[in-house]
Design an enzyme around this catalytic site. Structure first.
Site, PDB file in Angstrom:
ATOM      1  N   ILE A  42      -3.040  -2.223  -5.491  1.00  0.00           N
ATOM      2  CA  ILE A  42      -4.342  -2.568  -4.923  1.00  0.00           C
ATOM      3  C   ILE A  42      -4.683  -4.030  -5.219  1.00  0.00           C
ATOM      4  O   ILE A  42      -5.511  -4.613  -4.520  1.00  0.00           O
ATOM      5  CB  ILE A  42      -5.459  -1.599  -5.362  1.00  0.00           C
ATOM      6  CG1 ILE A  42      -5.623  -1.536  -6.876  1.00  0.00           C
ATOM      7  CG2 ILE A  42      -5.221  -0.221  -4.766  1.00  0.00           C
ATOM      8  CD1 ILE A  42      -6.811  -0.682  -7.335  1.00  0.00           C
TER       9      ILE A  42
ATOM     10  N   LYS B 143     -10.008   2.900  -5.915  1.00  0.00           N
ATOM     11  CA  LYS B 143      -9.050   3.944  -5.556  1.00  0.00           C
ATOM     12  C   LYS B 143      -9.469   5.244  -6.240  1.00  0.00           C
ATOM     13  O   LYS B 143      -9.038   5.554  -7.343  1.00  0.00           O
ATOM     14  CB  LYS B 143      -7.657   3.498  -5.999  1.00  0.00           C
ATOM     15  CG  LYS B 143      -6.527   4.338  -5.500  1.00  0.00           C
ATOM     16  CD  LYS B 143      -5.186   3.676  -5.871  1.00  0.00           C
ATOM     17  CE  LYS B 143      -4.033   4.494  -5.362  1.00  0.00           C
ATOM     18  NZ  LYS B 143      -2.740   3.852  -5.661  1.00  0.00           N
TER      19      LYS B 143
END
Length: 120
Positions: A72, A99
């Site tokens: 990410i 997330k």
């Protein structure tokens, strides 16, 4: 310093290091704070005098979902780069990628990465 905020933009993508993340995908939430001089918009009430959050959302959605990344961190960088490239009035952007479905055996709301980038 003027700031516009987009909070918890829900995007479905295929980021992650595990095969099932790349195959099945998952929901992510993205927060964006972007900085531009919006003094004229404050006085004119004219959309052309600001950086439209609707246009920023389209840019972020496209950048975030066009490819799959393991991390990410990379996804956040791609978003920051896309915003700075597309919108010249924006001189700084803060991006947080959350997330919530991270494959970690623990009780948590989300895992996240936050970055700040400025125009050179």
């Amino acid at each position: 310093m003027d700031k516009i905020t987009i909070k918890d933009l829900k995007l479905f993508a295929y980021h992650g290091v595990n095969p099932e993340e790349k195959e099945n995908g998952q929901n992510f939430f993205v927060d964006i704070d972007y900085y531009a001089n919006i003094t004229n918009a404050c006085h004119s009430d004219n959309l052309d005098d600001t950086v439209s959050y609707a246009k920023v959302v389209k840019c972020v959605s496209r950048a975030f979902t066009q490819e799959s990344y393991d991390l990410i961190e990379k996804a956040a960088q791609i978003v920051a780069d896309a915003i700075l490239e597309a919108f010249e009035p924006i001189y700084r952007v803060d991006v947080t990628v959350k997330k919530p479905e991270a494959p970690v055996k623990a009780d948590f709301d989300y895992m996240a990465v936050s970055i700040s980038r400025e125009r050179n």
